[in-house]
Design a protein around this motif. Sequence first.
Motif, short mmCIF file in Angstrom:
data_model
loop_
_atom_site.label_atom_id
_atom_site.label_comp_id
_atom_site.label_asym_id
_atom_site.label_seq_id
_atom_site.Cartn_x
_atom_site.Cartn_y
_atom_site.Cartn_z
N ASP A 37 -3.08 -2.63 -1.59
CA ASP A 37 -3.99 -3.67 -1.12
C ASP A 37 -4.33 -4.63 -2.26
O ASP A 37 -4.37 -5.85 -2.08
N THR A 38 -4.57 -4.08 -3.45
CA THR A 38 -4.89 -4.91 -4.62
C THR A 38 -3.69 -5.75 -5.04
O THR A 38 -3.82 -6.95 -5.31
N PHE A 39 -2.52 -5.12 -5.08
CA PHE A 39 -1.29 -5.83 -5.49
C PHE A 39 -1.01 -7.01 -4.57
O PHE A 39 -0.76 -8.13 -5.03
N PHE A 40 -1.09 -6.78 -3.26
CA PHE A 40 -0.77 -7.86 -2.32
C PHE A 40 -1.90 -8.88 -2.21
O PHE A 40 -1.66 -10.02 -1.79
N ALA A 41 -3.11 -8.48 -2.60
CA ALA A 41 -4.19 -9.48 -2.69
C ALA A 41 -3.88 -10.48 -3.79
O ALA A 41 -4.10 -11.69 -3.63
N ILE A 42 -3.34 -9.98 -4.90
CA ILE A 42 -2.94 -10.88 -6.00
C ILE A 42 -1.79 -11.78 -5.56
O ILE A 42 -1.81 -12.99 -5.79
N ILE A 43 -0.79 -11.17 -4.91
CA ILE A 43 0.35 -11.96 -4.41
C ILE A 43 -0.14 -13.02 -3.43
O ILE A 43 0.29 -14.18 -3.47
N GLN B 14 -4.60 -19.82 -4.80
CA GLN B 14 -6.03 -19.57 -4.97
C GLN B 14 -6.25 -18.81 -6.27
O GLN B 14 -5.34 -18.14 -6.77
N PRO B 15 -7.45 -18.89 -6.85
CA PRO B 15 -7.73 -18.08 -8.04
C PRO B 15 -7.60 -16.59 -7.72
O PRO B 15 -7.97 -16.15 -6.63
#
Length: 349
Positions: A248-254, A261-262
């Motif tokens: 979830d974190t990895f794809f939030a960054i992607i 977006q920042p």
Amino acid sequence: MLIGALLVAFLLSIFLTPFVGKLAFKLGATDKPNERKVHSKIMPRMGGLAIFLSFFITFLLFMDDFVKQLPLLVGALVIILIGMADDIYELRAAPKFLGQVLAALIIVLWGGLEVEFINLPFFTDTLEFGVLSIPITILWIVGIINAINLIDGLDGLAGGVSTIALVTIATMALIQHDLFVAMIALIVIGSTLGFLKFNFHPAKIFMGDTGALFLGYIIAVLSLLGFKNVTMISLIVPIIILGVPISDTFFAIIRRVVNKQPISAADKSHLHHCLINLGFTHKQTVLLIYALAACFGLAAIIFSFATMWGALFLVTGLLLIIEIFVEKIGLVNSNYQPLLKMLNFKNKP
């Protein structure tokens, strides 16, 4: 003794959580509804304090050599103070991050927790991290703390996923006869399960950053204690155990990079948001993510017993399944479907 510790922590958490809820209201540690929240009324947060207090009291009752474990406890206390401050005053990102780094530094420099080297598959030599061992270890701890924090978006979600990860860690610790890691994991499991009685949908209290940061810290530390200085294949085990929050974190960054977006920007497109948008209810979404976390936990256990080629095959399969799932639910955005488009292109006559 292990089951006794779990039960004591569980009962303590059930007893303490209502008092912590009242304290949260008195201190102003409340969560108000907004466009990003799924709840519709003011809720007490800072419930993670009940998890920590249950853990701490049970730790004192059941663990030997208290002085030796001070780095773990002091690091946890720093995390709890940062979490409480954020739940009450809503801290900016910088002091929260610095507090997380401080907690990591305590367990790394004082407690001696470092990933110093790994043995690479298909090679006889080891890869020594050298001066990078401390930064890598700190990066892991801070990364997992934030990964758990990011999934804390639905009633019972972070607590349940964390419990499943801890059950996996405890199981593997028992298989390896590591009673220390197993005991700590079981104490936190009991503390979290007691809290979930009040936090599962419909929640009466939120764990807040106090709980999410603490659970992330404990999980990050325990996952390293059992797998540091081992083969690259074994180092992947804690990553699989934490597959849901890490993905979830990895794809939030992607997603934020793709959408320009920042990276630190908040949004309403995390895994649980996407599932709710697909029509799942609040409770169904939480239970589905529990099931995903359990699958990752089971995969981690199987992975630890696999041969080299079996492990590589399992990881490849997991990565493909994750990517297809992410594209299907639109976790990055509705247009991000590289693998599905490629498969569709190949299937065209």
